[in-house]
Design an enzyme around this catalytic site. Sequence first.
Site, PDB file in Angstrom:
ATOM      1  N   ASP A  14      37.690  38.195  36.598  1.00 25.38           N
ATOM      2  CA  ASP A  14      39.043  37.813  36.209  1.00 25.38           C
ATOM      3  C   ASP A  14      39.686  38.833  35.276  1.00 25.38           C
ATOM      4  OD1 ASP A  14      38.602  35.330  37.621  1.00 25.38           O
ATOM      5  OD2 ASP A  14      37.328  34.795  35.930  1.00 25.38           O
ATOM      6  N   LYS A  17      41.948  42.314  38.507  1.00 28.56           N
ATOM      7  CA  LYS A  17      41.768  43.269  39.619  1.00 28.56           C
ATOM      8  C   LYS A  17      42.867  43.114  40.659  1.00 28.56           C
ATOM      9  CE  LYS A  17      37.608  41.878  40.650  1.00 28.56           C
ATOM     10  NZ  LYS A  17      37.188  41.068  39.514  1.00 28.56           N
ATOM     11  N   GLY A  41      39.047  34.945  43.239  1.00 26.57           N
ATOM     12  CA  GLY A  41      40.412  34.442  43.138  1.00 26.57           C
ATOM     13  C   GLY A  41      41.262  35.538  42.537  1.00 26.57           C
ATOM     14  N   HIS A  42      41.987  36.236  43.384  1.00 26.79           N
ATOM     15  CA  HIS A  42      42.827  37.330  42.888  1.00 26.79           C
ATOM     16  C   HIS A  42      44.285  36.883  42.916  1.00 26.79           C
ATOM     17  CE1 HIS A  42      39.541  40.417  44.163  1.00 26.79           C
ATOM     18  NE2 HIS A  42      39.264  39.803  43.043  1.00 26.79           N
ATOM     19  N   GLN A 225      34.366  39.401  41.801  1.00 29.93           N
ATOM     20  CA  GLN A 225      33.560  39.072  40.620  1.00 29.93           C
ATOM     21  C   GLN A 225      33.496  40.323  39.733  1.00 29.93           C
ATOM     22  OE1 GLN A 225      31.914  38.011  43.900  1.00 29.93           O
ATOM     23  NE2 GLN A 225      33.466  36.456  43.606  1.00 29.93           N
TER      24      GLN A 225
HETATM   25  P1  IMP Z   1      29.097  31.690  42.812  1.00 29.45           P
HETATM   26  O1  IMP Z   1      29.584  33.075  43.060  1.00 29.45           O
HETATM   27  O2  IMP Z   1      30.021  30.619  43.289  1.00 29.45           O
HETATM   28  O3  IMP Z   1      27.686  31.495  43.281  1.00 29.45           O
HETATM   29  O4  IMP Z   1      29.037  31.491  41.204  1.00 29.45           O
HETATM   30  C1  IMP Z   1      28.110  32.220  40.394  1.00 29.45           C
HETATM   31  C2  IMP Z   1      28.755  32.592  39.058  1.00 29.45           C
HETATM   32  O5  IMP Z   1      29.771  33.554  39.285  1.00 29.45           O
HETATM   33  C3  IMP Z   1      29.438  31.428  38.336  1.00 29.45           C
HETATM   34  O6  IMP Z   1      29.279  31.611  36.940  1.00 29.45           O
HETATM   35  C4  IMP Z   1      30.897  31.582  38.707  1.00 29.45           C
HETATM   36  O7  IMP Z   1      31.760  31.014  37.743  1.00 29.45           O
HETATM   37  C5  IMP Z   1      31.002  33.097  38.726  1.00 29.45           C
HETATM   38  N1  IMP Z   1      32.080  33.574  39.604  1.00 29.45           N
HETATM   39  C6  IMP Z   1      32.105  33.594  40.957  1.00 29.45           C
HETATM   40  N2  IMP Z   1      33.260  34.124  41.400  1.00 29.45           N
HETATM   41  C7  IMP Z   1      33.974  34.455  40.309  1.00 29.45           C
HETATM   42  C8  IMP Z   1      35.247  35.074  40.122  1.00 29.45           C
HETATM   43  O8  IMP Z   1      35.959  35.462  41.061  1.00 29.45           O
HETATM   44  N3  IMP Z   1      35.645  35.244  38.831  1.00 29.45           N
HETATM   45  C9  IMP Z   1      34.858  34.881  37.776  1.00 29.45           C
HETATM   46  N4  IMP Z   1      33.674  34.320  37.900  1.00 29.45           N
HETATM   47  C10 IMP Z   1      33.225  34.105  39.168  1.00 29.45           C
END
Ligand code: IMP
Length: 439
Positions: A14, A17, A41-42, A225
């Site tokens: 977050d 990007k 989530g962009h 991420q």
């Molecule tokens: P997963 O990717 O859904 O398996 O989540 C694993 C970890 O990555 C968790 O702590 C989520 O909150 C974090 N996470 C996954 N996608 C994002 C993102 O786009 N932004 C911030 N954190 C993310």
Amino acid sequence: MSKVIVIVGAQWGDEGKGKIVDLLAERFEIVARYQGGHNAGHSVQVGDRSFVLHLLPSGIIHEGKSCVLGNGMVIDPKAFFEEADRLAEQGIHVTPERVKVSSRAHLILPYHRALDHTSEERLGNERVGTTLRGIGPAYEDKAGRRGIRVADALDSEVLRSRIEWNLADANRVIEAYGGQALDAAQVFDEIAPLTERLAPFIADTSHFLNRAARDNRSILIEGAQAALLDVDHGTYPFVTSSSTTAGGASAGTGLAPQRITGVLGIVRTYTTRVGEGPFPTEMLGGEAELGQLIRERGREYGASTGRPRRCGWFDAFATRYAAEINGFSSVALTKLDVLDALDEIKVCTGYRLDGKVIETFPAVSAELRRIEPLYETLPGWKTSTVGTTNMSDLPANARSYVEFLSQVVGVEIGLVSTGPERDQTLICRDSALGGWLAD
Ligand code: IMP
């Protein structure tokens, strides 16, 4: 040589990007993603229109750009078409001419979502705080060599038998933890029409990208991420399940490593984290109110899940680590304006663990929880920087803050973002990336 730039978030995600990729997409012909799925989530703001992208590269908003969903991704076909249909309502058409989906990417199926829920419930207080989109279980199937790839799903008999085979196991786990077993025929009936609809988008994207690079076409590779969520280098086990760092860009696209000509790190002027896991500079206790102020000013609520993000001070120690493992050629510093209201700003420049100053980023989460951040305090500027586009127009303290961050992270800052709009951006210098920022 064609320019091939990887964009990677340097913290826990977050960092903004979406805006930077959108801004730079104009200067590239192809925008590709290499890992993750619709857990991303962009948010992109263009005038009074705002777009939230989860699965498609942010380049999709620019007419005429080709977009690639690389082999390292996990793709939920339902989420793909929901996003495509939503974009169509906003006048953006996701067509096979513009969007190519790797035949080698893996599918996220409904039982992956169910297993994500089960896994989090099993972990209880130790849960990761995932987005519950089925990302981890889909990567587990990939590594376990039982995953269903996009290309496999084109043969309906293969799709049916793999669903039956995998679901037999998945249901045992789901039921053992009190969940509702899924029906293989129902899963097949839900997925088969979607994969059929996906068929025209499927391509050998590794070949497409390598050929494009050979033909001197420019490619922007968009990370999702961020570095500290990388399955190898992040704050394991509180990470996502893919290789988010720049090294993953080659594996996740099939583009040969020597094709990559630069890595741009996206760094926010403070830190946030969504989900569980250690966060040394989190604003807690006496600083909780300040954390709330930043959350409101920075609109720090998840674009994918709406969860409030945990807020903290800039962590130069962690960002230095991210710069090292990604090899940042330059940094885009985002959300400077969010700090406009602060009297003083703290920056963590080092870590103390059990009384000793440490040199390297801890591998163990329990150690990260015991870190005592070593802070330096800088004066705030208490003036609006919103929309500033020239370094010389920034208040002196804001300029010093930017220079200080560059110095403690050890990477030059190529641009600074001073608001959500494309033109609320200040280009500082882009020598390390070959002068392409200011084009
Ligand atoms: P997963 O990717 O859904 O398996 O989540 C694993 C970890 O990555 C968790 O702590 C989520 O909150 C974090 N996470 C996954 N996608 C994002 C993102 O786009 N932004 C911030 N954190 C993310």
